[in-house]
Design an enzyme around this catalytic site. Sequence first.
Site, mmCIF file in Angstrom:
data_model
loop_
_atom_site.group_PDB
_atom_site.id
_atom_site.type_symbol
_atom_site.label_atom_id
_atom_site.label_comp_id
_atom_site.label_asym_id
_atom_site.label_seq_id
_atom_site.Cartn_x
_atom_site.Cartn_y
_atom_site.Cartn_z
ATOM 1 N N TRP A 1 37.338 54.185 77.698
ATOM 2 C CA TRP A 1 38.728 54.543 77.375
ATOM 3 C C TRP A 1 38.745 55.084 75.942
ATOM 4 O O TRP A 1 39.073 54.383 75.001
ATOM 5 C CB TRP A 1 39.664 53.348 77.510
ATOM 6 C CG TRP A 1 41.111 53.778 77.532
ATOM 7 C CD1 TRP A 1 42.007 53.702 76.507
ATOM 8 C CD2 TRP A 1 41.793 54.405 78.614
ATOM 9 N NE1 TRP A 1 43.209 54.243 76.889
ATOM 10 C CE2 TRP A 1 43.116 54.676 78.180
ATOM 11 C CE3 TRP A 1 41.427 54.775 79.904
ATOM 12 C CZ2 TRP A 1 44.071 55.293 79.002
ATOM 13 C CZ3 TRP A 1 42.366 55.382 80.724
ATOM 14 C CH2 TRP A 1 43.666 55.639 80.278
ATOM 15 N N HIS B 1 56.102 47.508 73.592
ATOM 16 C CA HIS B 1 56.560 47.233 74.953
ATOM 17 C C HIS B 1 56.518 45.752 75.290
ATOM 18 O O HIS B 1 57.162 45.319 76.243
ATOM 19 C CB HIS B 1 55.740 48.049 75.953
ATOM 20 C CG HIS B 1 56.126 49.486 75.984
ATOM 21 N ND1 HIS B 1 56.067 50.259 77.129
ATOM 22 C CD2 HIS B 1 56.598 50.302 75.006
ATOM 23 C CE1 HIS B 1 56.479 51.486 76.846
ATOM 24 N NE2 HIS B 1 56.795 51.532 75.563
ATOM 25 N N HIS C 1 57.489 57.123 66.870
ATOM 26 C CA HIS C 1 56.998 58.426 67.303
ATOM 27 C C HIS C 1 56.373 59.226 66.163
ATOM 28 O O HIS C 1 56.067 60.398 66.331
ATOM 29 C CB HIS C 1 58.139 59.215 67.947
ATOM 30 C CG HIS C 1 58.634 58.590 69.207
ATOM 31 N ND1 HIS C 1 59.740 59.052 69.897
ATOM 32 C CD2 HIS C 1 58.177 57.525 69.918
ATOM 33 C CE1 HIS C 1 59.942 58.287 70.965
ATOM 34 N NE2 HIS C 1 59.003 57.361 71.000
#
Length: 754
Positions: A106, A123, A290
């Site tokens: 990954w 999250h 972000h």
Amino acid sequence: MGTQPARKLRNRVFPHPHNHRKEKPMANDQVPASKCPVMHGANTTGQNGNLNWWPNALNLDILHQHDRKTNPMDDGFNYAEAFQQLDLAAVKQDLHHLMTDSQSWWPADWGHYGGLMIRMAWHAAGTYRIADGRGGAATGNQRFAPLNSWPDNVNLDKARRLLWPIKKKYGNKLSWGDLIILAGTMAYESMGLKVYGFAGGREDIWHPEKDIYWGAEKEWLASSDHRYGSEDRESLENPLAAVQMGLIYVNPEGVDGHPDPLCTAQDVRTTFARMAMNDEETVALTAGGHTVGKCHGNSKAELIGPEPEGADVVEQGLGWHNQNGKGVGRETMSSGIEGAWTTHPTQWDNGYFYMLFNHEWELKKSPAGAWQWEPVNIKEEDKPVDVEDPNIRHNPIMTDADMAMIKDPIYRQISERFYREPDYFAEVFAKAWFKLTHRDLGPKSRYLGPDVPQEDLIWQDPIPPVDYTLSEGEIKELEQQILASGLTVSELVCTAWDSARTFRSSDYRGGANGARIRLEPQKNWPGNEPTRLAKVLAVLENIQANFAKPVSLADLIVLGGGAAIAKAALDGGIEVNVPFLPGRGDATQAMTDAESFTPLEPIHDGYRNWLKQDYAVSPEELLLERTQLMGLTAPEMTVLIGGMRVLGTNHGGTKHGVFTDRVGVLSNDFFVNLTDMAYQWRPAGNNLYEIGDRQTGEVKWTATKVDLVFGSNSILRSYAEVYAQDDNREKFVRDFVAAWTKVMNADRFDLPRG
């Protein structure tokens, strides 16, 4: 909203989690699928259980979670003590190293896992909602269904697997809950943000929570109209804090996938407010989330495998296997949106606002077919480079939620200031991130570790430290003064109960410590009977003022309730000691964010046989809701109901459920009369019943459904019968006192936990 946001997934991208396993050929010695071996008599899949046969039955399972049978840790294991032995500096160093230690299975985007780790932590914490305090990161619940398989959490399974070597290394000293949040915080630090701090203390659970209502939908990302009672986008169903099933907050493609930044702004404002964030914190978190990382949507839906809970056993708990090319790197598929927000996605800077304010934006579709905003014209050097090849550059992107930050007038004003003042933006974000990741950890007294900030923040519900002690003799003297004050048993017990019942085991808010029942807004809540409350507080404040040494009103309220219970037991011929440990402080109004306490208002309380109004949910279900939030078991609930009834503590002094001729005496009369077949029950109105003599029909008592459920529900009746027995009169009193003491001390985090 987290980096690499996976909250926009459509059913076309990730199907509803069915069993995706294919049938395997059977070996010769295997039993055909149509037969079931005799030894397989256990209901291991949850099918055809009692709730399948009787779906309207009262489900007491939410009161029986997280017990010793599911916990692999040794008896007596104390996580707080273990964490204090942790070398936190070494953990942080290992996390910094992990960020740039890219693994072939990954690979890290641009060689840095920061964006992925931030999204994982975000999250985890972002499921918290202030309405009931449930959700959040404090239990490590992202490891379990449904969260581990939510569409919005695509590929966070990989983030946790990347952390496994660190978890394995530090073992019991570091919970998954703490590691997840620390990893996100260290990700920001490694990319240049001066973080505000970190506190440990999140103790892991070992199975999914049964009490959290995530929504009624049966389909991932079902249309949001399932959660709204009208066209008003502020009418999101309580206590939910996400607009669709399987999302953390909003759909970043737009409302139900239809781009419209102003409409999305309404959703953003509502969902962030549901977790106690104001507009400035909302803009800071959106922009800061972000500033780093990227979205992943460079694949096709049909090439993505099932989520972890639906994946084959060979996947070993991983999900969303991607058959598009390598399935990783630039071909990764998570949200369906594709691209980074800033020029430098692995460093903390002001690039997010630079992008937003210096370009025109147009709607486009990602390779996966998701709506995203891209700049109309942009200099080549302002484009972020490819995650694998630095010689390739791509357009940056914005989600519909990002565009809301400049289209909504209030958000735009805040964004403009952050753009002008990058240091101020970094400071506000760092504190907002700390709040996001610690909101469900409870008051500061629960924080662990050397990185706890010294500053007291109002959202932590601060309470002044106590600088006094009381001897046994002084406690006895105070009890005598309280009992001689003219206040009744009922008045004292009601006041102590009302002060303590606000405690929520979900986010550790509320409770008797702080005596906030005397402050706004609690002193005027209808459930607290303001007239009676003011009378009792005035008497106790007079005792406090005239006592020879300092004592808090919070302690006097609890002491008064305990003294009244001991008297009520003695009046019934049973001498009992009601434990009392001083040490509660008195908060001030300045320490209390009145608005944030509004969700703690009791609008129902079965223990005092009260509903503020009629609700769609049945009274007995509301009783379970309060019981679970208070951290009580079904037997504790049973004994408390029986005791509160005979003590005459019903709201407004009603007589419903008061099955005794000795009101004010702590006896087991409630259970004796409830289980006596000499009486017969019949309806007498909305949520009202009469009990009459079976022979003469003479009405003896009245009751509500909350009272009768202890005779009708087979489990609760079994508890009621125990307390109705002739040989358990003293046991009833002992158990009532034990449960009462548990309620009074629920928020005493300074006391040893046993």
